[in-house]
Design an enzyme around this catalytic site. Structure first.
Site, short mmCIF file in Angstrom:
data_model
loop_
_atom_site.label_atom_id
_atom_site.label_comp_id
_atom_site.label_asym_id
_atom_site.label_seq_id
_atom_site.Cartn_x
_atom_site.Cartn_y
_atom_site.Cartn_z
N ASP A 169 10.11 9.85 24.66
CA ASP A 169 9.81 10.29 22.81
C ASP A 169 9.28 12.33 24.35
O ASP A 169 8.89 12.03 25.11
CB ASP A 169 8.67 10.97 22.53
CG ASP A 169 8.28 11.99 21.33
OD1 ASP A 169 9.49 11.54 20.44
OD2 ASP A 169 7.31 12.71 21.65
N GLU A 206 15.18 10.79 24.78
CA GLU A 206 15.05 12.05 24.36
C GLU A 206 14.47 13.26 25.32
O GLU A 206 13.86 13.74 25.20
CB GLU A 206 14.02 11.28 23.03
CG GLU A 206 14.45 12.68 22.14
CD GLU A 206 13.47 13.43 21.58
OE1 GLU A 206 13.68 13.61 19.89
OE2 GLU A 206 11.54 14.02 21.80
N ASP A 266 0.96 -1.36 0.12
CA ASP A 266 -0.39 -0.38 -0.14
C ASP A 266 0.53 1.56 -0.14
O ASP A 266 0.09 2.37 0.27
CB ASP A 266 -1.48 -0.06 1.41
CG ASP A 266 -0.58 -0.18 2.63
OD1 ASP A 266 1.05 0.32 2.63
OD2 ASP A 266 -0.99 0.31 3.44
N ASP A 274 5.29 -1.18 7.19
CA ASP A 274 4.81 -2.14 7.68
C ASP A 274 5.13 -2.96 8.85
O ASP A 274 6.05 -3.61 8.75
CB ASP A 274 3.09 -3.02 8.01
CG ASP A 274 3.65 -3.52 6.30
OD1 ASP A 274 4.27 -4.39 6.08
OD2 ASP A 274 2.72 -3.11 5.44
C1 GLC Z 1 10.86 14.08 19.60
C2 GLC Z 1 10.39 13.06 17.96
C3 GLC Z 1 10.16 13.86 16.53
C4 GLC Z 1 8.65 14.35 16.63
C5 GLC Z 1 8.53 15.22 18.15
C6 GLC Z 1 7.41 15.83 18.74
O1 GLC Z 1 11.34 14.86 18.78
O2 GLC Z 1 11.80 12.35 18.04
O3 GLC Z 1 10.41 13.13 15.59
O4 GLC Z 1 8.01 15.28 15.66
O5 GLC Z 1 8.68 14.65 19.45
O6 GLC Z 1 6.43 14.13 19.11
#
Ligand code: GLC
Length: 551
Positions: A212, A272, A35, A39
């Site tokens: 994140d 992160e 598609d 996935d």
């Molecule tokens: C983090 C992710 C990024 C995303 C952001 C918001 O920085 O790596 O890709 O846009 O968070 O979730």
């Protein structure tokens, strides 16, 4: 489902400390159902490839149900799979296949915001002012008559106001796209629900989590609001920023640690967190998430002083955290390394800056020297893989893929681009991988490709590189195999090799030598293990790294 592994050793528990982790951006990795969008069955079909590459773990960017307003970082349901990417059963099949190949599975948790299609947000919109449902989000009364103006002048990281009206005088806050309303982490139900999500995936056998925007969850929205010009600068060393890196965020991660430690081996997490370097240690605390991304290497130029300073700072960090650091050249948010290192730089210019100007704005395309960029990217990965700690590899970097800087404007998906007439955003590093040299979407799938692949991608295809011992894919495979034999103990000693050569030694006489200067240099005496490019008369040429066994 069993989660306890009897007889787990310390080595099993600490696997992540030295792991090589391959980042999969699932929509762009492999498309099993044709598609045009990658996935989970596509990933399962490529487990042999990942095993042959030799990585210890994969980290999957979000695959949850999502309207894809931000590439899946806008999550509708944290405990399901987007139907376009598969089902929970497909997830289990994929995880089992990866585990059978000895590869751990890390999933992405997005706690700062949901999507605006999450049932909680729909409820908050419908329930109205003063409702319980609105307490789960960061919602404030607007300013001006009838709250017709936003509460303050704060801006979103993706451009425009950070506030959107709910239509009744109240406004919700979003750090990122307007489709990504920020959660209120003071709400106990929000906290409890994320612990449920962590257990949901840990019970399914997930080995770890990438967290994140880990530094964004806790906010101080007490009034008076500081003006945007003060808030716009996000890095502070004292935890005083109203929106980022507040001390209280670590209470949340202490609760998460308790969840991780319910499992044997304990589940792993990496933050992160774009914070002041002096505050990174808090995210890597063993009582918290345990490891924090160190992004410095992807900001560094291909330059001896930059590399040396970045490595030293990363190692100094470890002294404080007691964790290990992470090294990476790229991810789904950064222009590809093979292009960055080939950009023409005027005196005083930095590659990231120039790349951002070009790729994130409508600037004139520079003449990128892709041969030089790739040569340097190959030299750099041998440095990263020779360092103590953990190395993250972004999908496609093992093929030497360049940034696709000229995607047609109508193809762009990144909200950074969609919301702006000048920014091109991050899609150029998210173009689907080429697996074969011919065929629809170069073997990515049997249909098209959700971001168009340039014709030049055929030359980078796995098929083209696999049988070629000099290819970038072969270099990665050899380096990863050697690293798993050679990487013993965290020590690193610098060898003084003059102003143009980076020379470091690891336990067991494993030397890594990189020539940043223009002229070939002599190699240390010993057995040559691997080089990122051909030697010239037995000497190490410019922009090349060698691994040498000296004992
Ligand atoms: C983090 C992710 C990024 C995303 C952001 C918001 O920085 O790596 O890709 O846009 O968070 O979730």
């Amino acid at each position: 489902m069993t989660t306890v592994a009897p007889g787990t050793t310390a080595l099993d528990r600490d696997w992540w400390k030295t792991a090589t982790v391959y980042q999969i951006y699932p929509r762009s990795f492999a498309d099993a159902n044709g598609d045009g969008m990658g996935d989970l069955p596509g990933i399962t079909s490529r487990v042999d490839y990942l095993a042959a590459l030799g990585v210890d773990a994969v980290w999957l960017s979000p695959f949850y149900p999502s309207a894809l307003a931000d590439g899946g970082y806008d999550v509708d349901d944290y405990r399901d799979v987007d139907p376009r990417l598969g089902t929970l059963a497909d997830f289990d099949t994929m995880a089992a296949a990866l585990h059978a190949a000895g590869i751990k599975v890390i999933v992405d948790i997005v706690p700062n915001h949901t999507s605006n299609a999450h049932p909680w947000f729909l409820e908050a919109v419908a329930a109205g002012r003063g409702s319980r449902a609105r307490e789960r989000y960061v919602i404030r009364d607007g300013s001006g008559a009838h709250g017709a103006e936003p509460p303050n002048d704060w801006e979103s990281l993706f451009g425009g106001s950070a506030w959107e009206p709910l239509g009744d005088g109240q406004w919700y806050f979003h750090h990122f796209a307007r489709e990504q309303p920020d959660l209120n982490w003071e709400d106990p139900e929000v906290r409890a629900d994320f612990r449920t999500t962590l257990r949901f995936w840990a019970d399914r056998g997930v080995d770890g989590f990438r967290v994140d925007v880990a530094h964004g969850l806790v906010k101080d929205l007490s009034e008076p609001y500081a003006p945007w010009r003060e808030v716009a600068e996000t890095l502070r060393a004292d935890g005083s920023h109203p929106l980022w890196d507040r001390d209280d965020v670590h209470e949340i991660y202490a609760e998460w640690r308790a969840v991780f430690n319910e499992y044997d081996p304990p589940r792993f997490a990496v933050a992160e967190a774009a914070v002041h370097p002096s505050r990174r240690a808090r995210y890597a605390d063993p009582q918290g998430l345990g490891q924090a991304f160190n992004f410095a290497m992807q900001e560094a130029d291909f330059d001896l002083a930059d590399f040396r300073a970045t490595i030293e700072a990363g190692l100094a960090d470890v002294e404080v955290t007691g964790s290990t650091t992470t090294w990476l050249l790229g991810c789904h948010d950064t222009p590809r390394v093979a292009t960055r290192y080939g950009l023409p730089l005027a005196a005083g210019e930095r590659a990231q800056q120039v790349a951002r100007q070009w790729l994130l704005s409508d600037g004139r395309a520079p003449e990128v020297d892709l041969a030089l960029g790739l040569r340097r990217a190959r030299a750099a990965i041998l440095v990263l893989l020779a360092l103590p700690g953990s190395t993250y590899i972004y999908q496609g970097d093992e093929l030497g893929l360049p940034e696709v800087g000229d995607l047609p404007p109508e193809a762009l998906q990144d909200p950074m681009a969609v919301r702006s007439s000048t920014e091109k955003g991050r899609d150029g590093c998210r173009v689907p991988l080429p697996w074969t040299t011919t065929g629809p979407s170069l073997g990515f799938g049997s249909g098209g490709s959700h971001l168009p692949q340039p014709a030049s991608f055929a030359a980078y295809a796995v098929e083209a590189q696999e049988g070629d011992p000099t290819s970038t894919l072969s270099l990665y495979r050899q380096a990863l195999a050697l690293r798993s034999e050679l990487n013993r103990g965290p020590e690193l000693h610098w060898v003084d090799a003059g102003p143009e050569v980076l020379d470091l030694e690891r336990p067991g006489g494993w030397r890594c030598v990189t020539n940043f200067g223009p002229r070939p240099v002599d190699l240390p005496t010993g057995r040559l293990l691997l080089t990122s490019g051909d030697l010239v008369d037995g000497r190490l040429p410019a922009d090349t790294t060698a691994w040498v066994a000296t004992s």
